[in-house]
Design an enzyme around this catalytic site. Structure first.
Site, PDB file in Angstrom:
ATOM      1  N   GLY A   1      36.059 -19.237   8.410  1.00  0.00           N
ATOM      2  CA  GLY A   1      36.474 -20.172   9.473  1.00  0.00           C
ATOM      3  C   GLY A   1      37.977 -20.348   9.528  1.00  0.00           C
ATOM      4  O   GLY A   1      38.720 -19.403   9.786  1.00  0.00           O
TER       5      GLY A   1
ATOM      6  N   GLU B   1      40.254 -12.555  12.119  1.00  0.00           N
ATOM      7  CA  GLU B   1      40.492 -13.627  11.142  1.00  0.00           C
ATOM      8  C   GLU B   1      39.314 -14.609  11.088  1.00  0.00           C
ATOM      9  O   GLU B   1      38.949 -15.120  10.027  1.00  0.00           O
ATOM     10  CB  GLU B   1      41.772 -14.383  11.530  1.00  0.00           C
ATOM     11  CG  GLU B   1      42.167 -15.485  10.588  1.00  0.00           C
ATOM     12  CD  GLU B   1      42.479 -14.976   9.188  1.00  0.00           C
ATOM     13  OE1 GLU B   1      43.506 -14.315   9.023  1.00  0.00           O
ATOM     14  OE2 GLU B   1      41.695 -15.248   8.260  1.00  0.00           O
TER      15      GLU B   1
ATOM     16  N   GLY C   1      32.629 -24.345  12.204  1.00  0.00           N
ATOM     17  CA  GLY C   1      32.975 -25.451  13.107  1.00  0.00           C
ATOM     18  C   GLY C   1      33.906 -24.993  14.215  1.00  0.00           C
ATOM     19  O   GLY C   1      34.619 -23.999  14.077  1.00  0.00           O
TER      20      GLY C   1
ATOM     21  N   VAL D   1      35.572 -14.477   8.769  1.00  0.00           N
ATOM     22  CA  VAL D   1      35.312 -14.929   7.392  1.00  0.00           C
ATOM     23  C   VAL D   1      36.059 -16.229   7.115  1.00  0.00           C
ATOM     24  O   VAL D   1      37.261 -16.326   7.389  1.00  0.00           O
ATOM     25  CB  VAL D   1      35.776 -13.885   6.341  1.00  0.00           C
ATOM     26  CG1 VAL D   1      35.397 -14.339   4.936  1.00  0.00           C
ATOM     27  CG2 VAL D   1      35.209 -12.513   6.628  1.00  0.00           C
TER      28      VAL D   1
ATOM     29  N   LYS E   1      30.144 -11.316   5.431  1.00  0.00           N
ATOM     30  CA  LYS E   1      31.532 -11.702   5.141  1.00  0.00           C
ATOM     31  C   LYS E   1      32.063 -10.936   3.928  1.00  0.00           C
ATOM     32  O   LYS E   1      33.212 -10.480   3.913  1.00  0.00           O
ATOM     33  CB  LYS E   1      31.603 -13.219   4.929  1.00  0.00           C
ATOM     34  CG  LYS E   1      31.306 -13.983   6.229  1.00  0.00           C
ATOM     35  CD  LYS E   1      31.019 -15.459   5.986  1.00  0.00           C
ATOM     36  CE  LYS E   1      30.771 -16.201   7.298  1.00  0.00           C
ATOM     37  NZ  LYS E   1      30.176 -17.522   7.098  1.00  0.00           N
TER      38      LYS E   1
ATOM     39  N   VAL F   1      32.361 -22.080  18.998  1.00  0.00           N
ATOM     40  CA  VAL F   1      33.688 -21.517  18.696  1.00  0.00           C
ATOM     41  C   VAL F   1      34.488 -21.305  19.983  1.00  0.00           C
ATOM     42  O   VAL F   1      35.699 -21.547  20.024  1.00  0.00           O
ATOM     43  CB  VAL F   1      33.561 -20.209  17.876  1.00  0.00           C
ATOM     44  CG1 VAL F   1      34.931 -19.670  17.519  1.00  0.00           C
ATOM     45  CG2 VAL F   1      32.753 -20.442  16.611  1.00  0.00           C
TER      46      VAL F   1
HETATM   47  N1  HSE Z   1      26.703 -20.366   9.497  1.00  0.00           N
HETATM   48  C1  HSE Z   1      27.987 -20.104   8.960  1.00  0.00           C
HETATM   49  C2  HSE Z   1      28.156 -21.015   7.752  1.00  0.00           C
HETATM   50  C3  HSE Z   1      29.032 -20.353   9.993  1.00  0.00           C
HETATM   51  O1  HSE Z   1      27.300 -21.861   7.505  1.00  0.00           O
HETATM   52  O2  HSE Z   1      29.119 -20.880   7.026  1.00  0.00           O
HETATM   53  C4  HSE Z   1      30.319 -19.653   9.781  1.00  0.00           C
HETATM   54  O3  HSE Z   1      30.229 -18.288   9.732  1.00  0.00           O
END
Ligand code: HSE
Length: 441
Positions: A142, A137, A310, A140, A213, A22
């Protein structure tokens, strides 16, 4: 405290902690989209420092001289940095550095859902105390602007429920198992190789990442305190190709859902594999994609879909927080910490025992006369009404899969009934499966 007036400042300065996936995406966006961001904001976001233990690896991003450092204090303590971005993750050093930055009067942005869900009270409390903004932001969904949607776009609504697919790794695994009939463990290995899973994949497949989340979403949606400890959490490790096949035969897909539902003054908070009718929109959300429904009393259903993980999608969310905070810094407006517990509608959490759902049970039961009637007898005694039954195979005297779909029942009754059924001699213990079912009765 970052309250300088626009006349004094030409740019807002950024420092990043953590140059992993990230961190790299965020830095790349700041560098490659710098002109665009400047045009839209009216001033630049200047990337001053990135701290990481590994500053040798080439991430393919053009950075100025002296931007990289192995010393985190050059970010948290630097007088010229306005916003500190924590992208280290986890509950250890990330927490220490974030709090240090806050105490130094820095505005902060984090993607760290585990930290906010489990220690949010302390973190948000510190941000409030020191009068700094806290953006989250990226914690949760992405690249999906779900925090903004809940906190701003839907601010006029009373929220009835929020539910969705918020873990891309689990969704990828379930999708592969469904489409290719593969075993859980084989697909998990593949997901790890592709870099989708968390450093500790049990957070993904055990449901904790979704629960983190959900904790944040529920607090925003219902104004309740962060209640991670009270989220009922079940992951996808027990899902087998056999149950996926039965689900399909019954017209369902299995998804790992995070559900927060307000009813009768209480909120349900639960994460578990869920059977959903195949024709539901959310059943079409496959692979690493995320999707979140928010139902407001005023808007009805709204749906948010996109990449939940990602480098670039999550980086996009991080930079959006920077832009919001930078605007406040430039205008000299007060800081915004983004999460507040409602005084007017304080709702309690509904214990899982009281939750109502439809259920799918799959037993391995001996194929002999009277077994089905014994099982259905126990269900009846516990006020659980059967909707349909499938038994496959014909192996007299041997165990065969027996599938039962129920109408709505209360969780407490279901547990009591299953305990009794599992103790029957005709039922093979340890091999049974329970999956909650959503949809019309
Ligand atoms: N490991 C998490 C997923 C990454 O697979 O959604 C994002 O929080």
């Amino acid at each position: 405290m970052g309250m300088a007036k626009k006349a004094d400042k030409k740019a807002v300065n950024i420092g990043i902690l953590g140059f992993g996936t990230v961190g790299s995406g965020t830095a790349r966006i700041l560098v490659e989209n710098s002109e665009l961001i400047k045009e839209r904001l009216g001033f630049p976001l200047t990337l001053k420092k990135i701290a990481d233990l590994d500053i040798r690896k080439d991430r393919g991003i053009k950075l100025g001289k002296d931007v990289l450092t192995t010393d985190a204090r050059q970010v948290t303590d630097a007088p010229d940095i306005d916003i500190v971005v924590e992208l280290i993750g986890g509950l250890g050093i990330a927490k220490e550095l974030l709090l240090r930055a806050i105490k130094n009067g820095k505005h902060v942005v984090t993607a760290n859902k585990a930290l906010l869900a489990e220690h949010g009270q302390e973190i948000f409390g510190a941000a409030k105390k020191y009068g700094v903004s806290l953006g989250f932001e990226a914690s949760v969904g992405g690249g999906i602007p779900i925090i903004k949607a809940l906190g701003e776009g839907l601010i006029a609504n009373r929220i009835n429920y929020v539910y969705g697919i918020v873990n891309g790794t689990s969704n990828y695994i379930l999708t592969k198992m469904t489409n290719e009939g593969m075993e859980f463990s084989t697909v998990l290995k593949e997901a790890q190789e592709l870099g989708y899973a968390e450093a500790d994949p049990t957070l993904d497949v055990g449901g904790a990442d979704s629960a983190h989340k959900l904790t944040i979403l529920a607090s925003l949606a219902f104004g309740i305190p962060l209640s991670y400890e009270e989220v009922y959490t079940e992951g996808i490790t027990g899902i087998t190709p056999l149950d996926i096949a039965f689900a399909s035969e019954l017209g369902f897909k299995i998804k790992l859902l995070a559900i927060a539902k307000a009813e009768g003054g209480k909120v349900e908070l639960r994460v578990h594999p869920t059977m959903l009718p195949k024709d539901y929109l959310i059943s079409q959300v496959d692979g690493v994609m995320n999707a979140i429904y928010v139902n407001g009393r005023e808007t009805g259903d709204t749906l948010y879909y996109g990449r939940g993980a990602g480098d670039m999608p999550t980086g996009s969310a991080v930079v959006s927080d920077m832009a919001d905070i930078a605007r406040l810094v430039m205008s000299g407006a007060p800081a915004k910490s983004g999460l507040s517990v409602s005084k007017s509608s304080r709702m309690g959490i509904r214990p899982m025992d009281e939750v109502e759902s439809m259920y799918y049970f799959r037993f391995y039961a001996l194929d002999q006369p009277g077994v089905l009637s014994k099982i259905s007898g126990v269900l009846g005694e516990n006020n659980i009404s059967i909707a349909s039954v499938i038994q496959k195979g014909r192996k007299e005297g041997e165990a065969v899969p027996l599938v039962i779909l129920t109408h709505k029942a209360v969780e407490k009754n279901v547990r009591r009934a299953l305990k009794k059924i599992n103790s029957m001699r005709a039922v093979a213990t340890g091999k049974n499966c329970l999956i909650r079912v959503e949809g019309q009765e």
